[in-house]
Design an enzyme around this catalytic site. Sequence first.
Site, PDB file in Angstrom:
ATOM      1  N   SER A 131      13.379   7.004  -5.533  1.00 23.93           N
ATOM      2  CA  SER A 131      13.498   5.803  -4.828  1.00 23.93           C
ATOM      3  C   SER A 131      13.896   6.067  -3.417  1.00 23.93           C
ATOM      4  CB  SER A 131      14.086   4.934  -5.677  1.00 23.93           C
ATOM      5  OG  SER A 131      14.684   3.587  -4.774  1.00 23.93           O
ATOM      6  N   THR A 180       5.358   1.501  -1.353  1.00 22.23           N
ATOM      7  CA  THR A 180       5.480   0.472  -2.002  1.00 22.23           C
ATOM      8  C   THR A 180       4.942  -0.675  -1.068  1.00 22.23           C
ATOM      9  OG1 THR A 180       7.305   1.156  -3.400  1.00 22.23           O
ATOM     10  CG2 THR A 180       7.058  -1.195  -3.187  1.00 22.23           C
ATOM     11  N   LYS A 252       1.294   1.434  -3.782  1.00 22.15           N
ATOM     12  CA  LYS A 252       1.814   1.011  -5.012  1.00 22.15           C
ATOM     13  C   LYS A 252       2.031  -0.552  -4.972  1.00 22.15           C
ATOM     14  CE  LYS A 252       6.170   1.433  -8.137  1.00 22.15           C
ATOM     15  NZ  LYS A 252       6.793  -0.010  -7.722  1.00 22.15           N
TER      16      LYS A 252
END
Length: 387
Positions: A131, A180, A252
């Site tokens: 992350s 993301t 994503k």
Amino acid sequence: MQLHLGLPVGKLNVCRCPCFPVLMAAEPVNVNEFQELARQALPKMYYDYFSGGAEDQHTLRENVEAFSRITFQPRILVDVSNIDMSTTVLGFNISSPIMIAPTAMHKLAHPEGEIATAKAAAASNTIMVLSFMSTCTVEEVASSCNAIRFLQLYVFKRRDVSAQLVQRAERNGFKAIVLTADTPRLGRREADIKNRMVSPRLKNFEAFLSTEVASDQGSNVEALASQIFDDSLSWKDIEWLRSITNLPILIKGVLTREDAMKAVEVGVSGIIVSNHGARQLDYVPATISALEEVVCAVGGKVPVLFDGGIRRGTDIFKALALGAQAVFIGRPVIYGLAVQGEHGVRRVFQMLKDELEITMALSGCSSVKDISRRHVRTEQDRLQSML
């Protein structure tokens, strides 16, 4: 707030101290049991942060429940004496089509944080996506083990901070960037607001910007995201990202045919079907319900990977049958980490791998390449059969 290092859970003693073996009167036998143990072991604020979703949490429930509406169509009298679950993702060989999704702030679950998770990934011969909001630095994770590592990326208003972390990851042997793309703003996570969730130190950014945000009400995490996330991010910025790294880029957060086609058009190396663990926009489809639309739109041009709601090996089989090349697990990793550290993550991974193996055997598939659309029946299939 201090993390508990050992908590009695009924007759079960959950010990997080690395100096002592984990003593358990009865080992959990599935991911759901790990979740319950994690709920008992973690402070409420942290458990709610990891387990919660956006607003009414409709999509959070659907992410799991939608799998139950897909049934199997197994084949019999197939030689399944040797089951091969190995596969490749972006050319990397992994032991099974199960990878570790990016989830933030692992030190809230266990003192060793993302280092323990990375070691479990290495031991399980799989890929870990670190992350962007990790509590260990990219350098610490890279030096801890030889896991195949991708870096998840949020684009900050200060693009130089995002660019520097991408380049640090590349220098430290990370193999891909996972952008993301569903978070121009943080979803409304009401449990975090009620708990006044506080973000820990994010060591990756300490030299570049402050991640300490004063918030008199609501979630500190939400306030931080509002301050640093770039809500002007758009498709044209894929070219910017490509200009700062030589690593392959996966996107994503894709849920629709239109976005899947656009992702292929801009030249990404892979697509991850995801609704951010139901933590962003409530009432979007469960990811398993959106998967086939994306797969059909992509038409095999790039790999399609899956993220969201996996709790059983049967779930993994269903995602593969509907066209995913491999799947990511997020919350199950956190639950294993919270209960037993690195060993817990390895146990969760092995549980799902074992369940996938038995599902393959009972469905008549000796390798993941044998899993096909003909092995499952969806709600749409049933409706079409009635016309």
